[in-house]
Design a protein around this motif. Structure first.
Motif: not given
Length: 252
Positions: A66, A64, A86, A39-41
């Motif tokens: 992913e 996010t 998020t 998970a990446t912003a």
């Protein structure tokens, strides 16, 4: 019947679809993840997600992306892009936007014959799964010369359930005229955007080519709760008026 299916396939092939190298989308099956799998912003304009796809995000919300696995039995693809909200945005400002984008090099689109009376129909197909049911939108932007944008609506019928969608886009009189041409270079001939939500500045007309608009006011707000997720896989864009079986490519 099988005979009818065969006749439809033959008709589609005769209108320009080929049985090999037909998919204009590279990595539409979400096989390759070189930049980020966890998970990446999302950051506006960055490609730190599944290869070839990128984030467009501007507003008070955040999400996010992913790599998600285990979808083979349902979709025919093991991998999918998973998006999770998020920070919720329940009040979308007029200029806000949240979407997943993809660009196709102009030189790879010459077979569409845009800018001429021979311009071909195209069909976009994909698997989608979202918490929010109702009307969703996407766009295909033809960027060269005069920018023309096709805005399409589709419906999510069941929450958190994979659904397969197909959207056929016919060239109109603008696409068939000189301003509809796509340059034969390595610039972005097409930009495709899968909309999560955009502000009212971008509201246009459903299922039509237009300028300056990317969505419609009917688009549900996928950003309105941190419980919302959104998945995408099996993206294929091909010539013709009918979606054909997804073209699986080797990982290499």
């Amino acid at each position: 019947s099988k005979a009818a299916e065969l006749a439809a396939l033959i008709a589609n092939v005769n209108k320009g679809s080929s049985l090999a190298n037909k998919n204009f989308i590279i990595n539409g099956g979400m096989q390759v993840w070189q930049r980020a799998t966890a998970a990446t912003a999302a950051v506006d304009g960055t490609y730190k997600t599944v290869d070839r796809f990128f984030n467009w995000v501007s507003g008070g919300g955040a999400y996010t992306t992913e790599k998600s696995t285990g979808h083979l039995a349902t979709t025919g693809h093991e991998n999918a892009l998973k998006l999770a909200v998020t920070t919720a945005d329940t009040s979308i400002a007029a200029g806000d936007y949240y979407l997943i984008g993809y660009k196709i090099e102009a030189q790879n689109l010459q077979s569409l014959q845009y800018g001429s009376s021979s311009a071909k129909a195209i069909t976009l197909s994909f698997w989608i799964r979202a918490t929010k049911t109702g009307t969703h939108t996407l766009f295909v932007s033809k960027n060269d010369s005069t920018q023309y944008i096709y805005v399409a609506e589709y419906t999510i019928s069941a929450s958190d359930t994979w659904e397969h969608k197909t959207i056929t886009i016919e060239p109109d009189s603008n696409i068939k005229a000189g301003a509809g041409a796509i340059a034969n270079d390595n610039g972005a001939g097409f930009t495709i955007g899968f909309i999560l939500k955009e502000g009212s500045n971008y509201d246009g007309t459903a299922n039509a080519w237009q300028t300056g608009k990317y969505t419609t006011s009917n688009q549900v707000n996928n950003m309105d709760s941190t419980s919302n997720t959104w998945y995408l896989t099996g993206v294929q864009l091909e010539i013709g008026e009918k979606a054909t079986e997804f073209e699986h490519e080797p990982y290499q």
